[in-house]
Design a protein around this motif. Structure first.
Motif, PDB file in Angstrom:
ATOM      1  N   ILE A   1     -15.558   1.987   0.849  1.00 21.86           N
ATOM      2  CA  ILE A   1     -16.644   1.203   1.518  1.00 21.86           C
ATOM      3  C   ILE A   1     -16.546   1.246   2.862  1.00 21.86           C
ATOM      4  N   ASN A   2     -17.506   1.510   3.480  1.00 19.32           N
ATOM      5  CA  ASN A   2     -17.657   1.702   4.929  1.00 19.32           C
ATOM      6  C   ASN A   2     -18.320   0.180   5.520  1.00 19.32           C
ATOM      7  N   ASP A   3     -17.175  -0.642   6.144  1.00 26.09           N
ATOM      8  CA  ASP A   3     -17.776  -1.823   6.597  1.00 26.09           C
ATOM      9  C   ASP A   3     -17.861  -2.017   8.081  1.00 26.09           C
ATOM     10  N   VAL A   4     -19.058  -2.122   8.533  1.00 24.40           N
ATOM     11  CA  VAL A   4     -19.210  -2.145  10.120  1.00 24.40           C
ATOM     12  C   VAL A   4     -19.013  -3.590  10.508  1.00 24.40           C
ATOM     13  N   MET A   5     -18.501  -4.568   9.530  1.00 23.53           N
ATOM     14  CA  MET A   5     -18.295  -5.857   9.950  1.00 23.53           C
ATOM     15  C   MET A   5     -16.677  -6.109  10.118  1.00 23.53           C
ATOM     16  N   GLY A   6     -16.038  -4.998   9.668  1.00 23.86           N
ATOM     17  CA  GLY A   6     -14.799  -5.219   9.943  1.00 23.86           C
ATOM     18  C   GLY A   6     -13.867  -6.401   9.072  1.00 23.86           C
ATOM     19  N   LEU A   7     -14.461  -6.393   7.706  1.00 23.64           N
ATOM     20  CA  LEU A   7     -13.872  -7.390   6.755  1.00 23.64           C
ATOM     21  C   LEU A   7     -14.087  -8.877   7.468  1.00 23.64           C
ATOM     22  N   ARG A   8     -14.891  -9.096   8.045  1.00 22.15           N
ATOM     23  CA  ARG A   8     -15.327 -10.325   8.495  1.00 22.15           C
ATOM     24  C   ARG A   8     -16.139 -11.132   7.581  1.00 22.15           C
ATOM     25  N   VAL A   9     -16.824 -10.791   6.531  1.00 20.71           N
ATOM     26  CA  VAL A   9     -17.668 -11.225   5.415  1.00 20.71           C
ATOM     27  C   VAL A   9     -16.592 -11.642   4.579  1.00 20.71           C
ATOM     28  N   ALA A  10     -16.533 -12.999   3.931  1.00 19.22           N
ATOM     29  CA  ALA A  10     -15.770 -13.409   3.133  1.00 19.22           C
ATOM     30  C   ALA A  10     -16.057 -12.517   1.641  1.00 19.22           C
ATOM     31  N   GLY A  11     -14.707 -12.241   0.983  1.00 19.92           N
ATOM     32  CA  GLY A  11     -14.986 -11.748  -0.216  1.00 19.92           C
ATOM     33  C   GLY A  11     -14.822 -10.014  -0.023  1.00 19.92           C
ATOM     34  N   LEU A  12     -15.315  -9.570   0.812  1.00 19.26           N
ATOM     35  CA  LEU A  12     -15.105  -7.884   0.805  1.00 19.26           C
ATOM     36  C   LEU A  12     -13.792  -7.522   0.627  1.00 19.26           C
ATOM     37  N   GLY A  13     -13.093  -7.953   1.340  1.00 18.64           N
ATOM     38  CA  GLY A  13     -11.513  -7.413   1.225  1.00 18.64           C
ATOM     39  C   GLY A  13     -11.138  -7.636   0.121  1.00 18.64           C
ATOM     40  N   GLU A  14     -11.542  -8.627  -0.547  1.00 21.31           N
ATOM     41  CA  GLU A  14     -10.646  -8.829  -2.161  1.00 21.31           C
ATOM     42  C   GLU A  14     -11.296  -7.938  -3.121  1.00 21.31           C
ATOM     43  N   VAL A  15     -12.530  -7.676  -3.085  1.00 15.46           N
ATOM     44  CA  VAL A  15     -13.199  -6.461  -3.867  1.00 15.46           C
ATOM     45  C   VAL A  15     -12.426  -5.366  -3.675  1.00 15.46           C
ATOM     46  N   VAL A  16     -12.434  -4.919  -2.387  1.00 14.05           N
ATOM     47  CA  VAL A  16     -11.541  -3.535  -2.317  1.00 14.05           C
ATOM     48  C   VAL A  16     -10.202  -3.503  -2.532  1.00 14.05           C
ATOM     49  N   ALA A  17      -9.401  -4.567  -2.359  1.00 11.08           N
ATOM     50  CA  ALA A  17      -7.983  -4.787  -2.618  1.00 11.08           C
ATOM     51  C   ALA A  17      -7.761  -4.651  -4.246  1.00 11.08           C
ATOM     52  N   GLY A  18      -8.883  -5.095  -4.869  1.00 12.08           N
ATOM     53  CA  GLY A  18      -8.641  -5.083  -6.611  1.00 12.08           C
ATOM     54  C   GLY A  18      -9.203  -3.765  -7.018  1.00 12.08           C
ATOM     55  N   SER A  19      -9.653  -2.898  -6.479  1.00 11.87           N
ATOM     56  CA  SER A  19     -10.465  -1.976  -6.825  1.00 11.87           C
ATOM     57  C   SER A  19      -9.586  -0.412  -6.758  1.00 11.87           C
ATOM     58  N   GLY A  20      -8.544  -0.353  -5.662  1.00 12.03           N
ATOM     59  CA  GLY A  20      -7.872   0.938  -5.407  1.00 12.03           C
ATOM     60  C   GLY A  20      -8.774   1.733  -4.335  1.00 12.03           C
ATOM     61  N   ALA A  21      -9.898   1.294  -3.791  1.00 12.80           N
ATOM     62  CA  ALA A  21     -10.693   1.875  -3.152  1.00 12.80           C
ATOM     63  C   ALA A  21     -10.265   2.098  -1.576  1.00 12.80           C
ATOM     64  N   THR A  22     -10.807   2.990  -0.880  1.00 16.64           N
ATOM     65  CA  THR A  22     -10.502   2.968   0.610  1.00 16.64           C
ATOM     66  C   THR A  22     -11.429   2.138   1.579  1.00 16.64           C
ATOM     67  N   ILE A  23     -11.066   1.505   2.329  1.00 15.49           N
ATOM     68  CA  ILE A  23     -11.908   0.694   3.547  1.00 15.49           C
ATOM     69  C   ILE A  23     -12.097   1.386   4.611  1.00 15.49           C
ATOM     70  N   VAL A  24     -13.164   1.605   5.244  1.00  8.89           N
ATOM     71  CA  VAL A  24     -13.343   1.826   6.618  1.00  8.89           C
ATOM     72  C   VAL A  24     -13.645   0.597   7.369  1.00  8.89           C
ATOM     73  N   ILE A  25     -12.718   0.244   8.252  1.00 13.85           N
ATOM     74  CA  ILE A  25     -12.862  -0.958   9.063  1.00 13.85           C
ATOM     75  C   ILE A  25     -13.275  -0.524  10.568  1.00 13.85           C
TER      76      ILE A  25
END
Length: 302
Positions: A126-150
């Motif tokens: 997930i390529n997140d231009v908002m830097g995990l500032r939108v509620a819920g996105l970080g939890e989705v990524v954490a539960g998936s094993g995916a990589t996050i771009v902050i």
């Protein structure tokens, strides 16, 4: 001996999707695939599903390590897109690419509902231009094993942030990214699943972005793989007085400088040219051997 930042030289190989990346010595090229009718670069050329999928697979053939699928324009000058419509745009592209290729797939979104669906559909990042500032996105990524771009940005989703001001833009970017990385880790996202992005032109003017590029080693010193999204952006056009569509040379110059300073993922519209620029930069830095040696090697050759 190279001039690569020590923190970058110390990066450990990491697995993203089906691929392992040695970011200490190699730079990945990320191809842009916009499924929007009003992209600033292609003006909707890949809005149709077939066109978007074909562009992604062509990019892989041209040497892209990664494709980044987007269904939302960053600009607030365009109408907002409902979640269901964003999903209709990006999910079929992800599924079609995954059915044909094991290339790394990222989706440019800040919405948790979209992130969950595309990760279920085969995306790796997930390529997140908002830097995990939108509620819920970080939890989705954490539960998936995916990589996050902050990425660094200070505005709100789909809202103008006019006349951005910074006392020290690089210091503020570094502080923001460091805090956001800690936030991601607190949510359960392992450090080896985090990529940082200083956010060239995101809520920044050209002078801000040039300063970030000039001092990019300070961002690299965070010690995580760094993505840069430079391709055809306004800071390039304003720096060399070139309109959209004539910014490739300037983009490639900035790309080479960023790789030398520690960028290890480069987001690009022009894949073959970017691959060549990145490989040449790696060769100059001593990170990659030449593809072949002939010139003045054997007697009788030129």
């Amino acid at each position: 001996m190279t001039s690569v930042p020590a923190e970058v030289a110390a990066l450990q190989p990491r697995r993203i999707g089906a691929h392992t990346f040695d970011f200490a010595r190699r730079t990945a090229v990320m191809a842009v695939v916009n499924r929007t009718p009003d992209s600033f670069f292609d003006r909707g050329a890949t809005f149709a599903l077939d066109a978007a999928v074909a562009q992604a697979l062509r990019a892989v053939e041209e040497g892209a390590d990664w494709v980044d699928v987007g269904g939302l324009p960053f600009s607030p000058d365009t109408p907002d897109v409902p979640v269901a419509e964003e999903l209709d745009r990006v999910l079929p592209v992800v599924e079609a690419i995954r059915a044909s290729s094991d290339v790394v797939i990222s989706v440019d979104t800040y919405r948790p509902e979209v992130a969950q669906a595309v990760l279920d559909g085969g995306a790796d990042v997930i390529n997140d231009v908002m830097g995990l500032r939108v509620a819920g996105l970080g939890e989705v990524v954490a539960g998936s094993g995916a990589t996050i771009v902050i990425a660094h940005s200070i505005g709100q989703p789909h809202r103008h942030h006019r006349g951005p001001q910074y006392e020290d833009v690089v210091g503020e970017v570094v502080a923001y990214l460091t805090e956001r990385v800690e936030h991601a880790r607190a949510l359960g996202i392992a450090e080896d699943r985090i990529v940082i992005d200083p956010g060239h032109d995101l809520n920044k003017n050209t002078l801000h972005t040039l300063e970030i590029t000039r001092r990019l080693r300070e961002v690299a010193a965070i010690g995580l793989p760094m993505l840069v999204a430079l391709s055809n952006k306004d800071f390039v056009g304003e720096s060399i007085d070139r309109p959209q569509g004539e910014r490739l040379s300037g983009t490639l110059a900035a790309t080479a400088l960023c790789v030398e300073a520690g960028a290890r993922i480069v987001r690009a519209h022009h894949v073959p040219e970017t691959v060549d620029a990145v490989r040449m930069t790696e060769a100059v830095l001593g990170l990659r051997a030449p593809a072949y040696l002939r010139h003045n090697i054997d007697p009788g050759t030129d």
